[in-house]
Design an enzyme around this catalytic site. Structure first.
Site, short mmCIF file in Angstrom:
data_model
loop_
_atom_site.label_atom_id
_atom_site.label_comp_id
_atom_site.label_asym_id
_atom_site.label_seq_id
_atom_site.Cartn_x
_atom_site.Cartn_y
_atom_site.Cartn_z
N CYS A 1 57.76 10.16 50.86
CA CYS A 1 59.02 9.97 50.13
C CYS A 1 59.79 11.29 50.13
CB CYS A 1 58.77 9.44 48.72
SG CYS A 1 57.81 10.54 47.65
N ARG B 1 57.08 8.19 44.30
CA ARG B 1 56.77 6.98 45.08
C ARG B 1 55.59 7.12 46.03
NH1 ARG B 1 62.56 6.58 47.55
NH2 ARG B 1 62.26 8.84 47.24
N ASP C 1 64.23 5.09 44.67
CA ASP C 1 63.84 6.33 44.01
C ASP C 1 63.94 6.17 42.48
OD1 ASP C 1 63.48 8.90 43.15
OD2 ASP C 1 64.82 9.78 44.64
#
Ligand code: 4NP
Length: 171
Positions: free
Chosen positions: A20, A26, A140
């Site tokens: 990420c 994440r 996000d």
């Protein structure tokens, strides 16, 4: 569902990297959930998982508190994570590189030494049975509230199930 890229070396474990931006929300959530699912499926001796971020701001830091709390509340252990930055050397080590959003995907592909290496890069949610062309990213959660982290976890768990089935059939 996409094809899993072939292993680089049959003699060692199949290596997966989740990627990420910051490597504190994440991709470490995906790493922890996928590692636990591989262990449950008895595949942990054949598949390894690590994670990194395209940005280096958080290198060496543990997971974001909200990500860690969300994982902990669902029975996962977030404590061992330390953030790392993705760089081109990861292409030498990993069989499959799974990106969380289109920006991550672009940034990772831009570092691929060859077209063959770029073919090892796939969107994580390419394995999500509920994804669609207009809904194929893990959004996000950094700027939002706790609910965003719960949504990320649900997506990650659902995608992980399908990914582990694909791995089980292949490695
Ligand atoms: P992640 O979330 O990419 O899921 O780890 C973020 C973490 C940190 C930042 C952005 C996104 N940041 O800008 O520091």
């Amino acid at each position: 569902m996409p094809e899993l890229p072939p292993p680089r070396d049959q003699r060692r474990s199949y290596r997966i990297a989740t990627v990420c931006l910051g490597n504190i929300c994440r991709s470490p959530m995906a790493e922890v959930v996928l590692s636990a699912a591989l262990e449950d499926a008895g595949l942990d001796d054949r598949v390894e998982v690590d994670s990194s971020g395209t940005g280096g701001w958080h290198t060496g830091e543990p997971m974001d508190d909200r990500a860690a709390e969300t994982l902990g509340a669902h029975g996962y252990d977030p404590s061992r994570h330390r953030a790392q930055q993705f760089d081109t050397s990861w292409f030498d080590e990993y069989d499959l590189i799974l990106t969380m959003d289109h920006a991550n995907d672009r940034d990772v592909r831009a570092l691929a030494p060859s077209d063959g290496d770029a073919q090892r890069v796939q969107m994580f949610r390419a394995y999500d049975p509920e994804a669609s062309a207009s809904d194929d990213e893990v959004p996000d959660p950094w700027y939002g509230g706790q609910d965003g982290f719960e949504r990320v976890l649900a997506m990650v768990e659902r995608t992980t199930k399908a990914l582990v089935d694909a791995l089980d059939a292949r490695v």
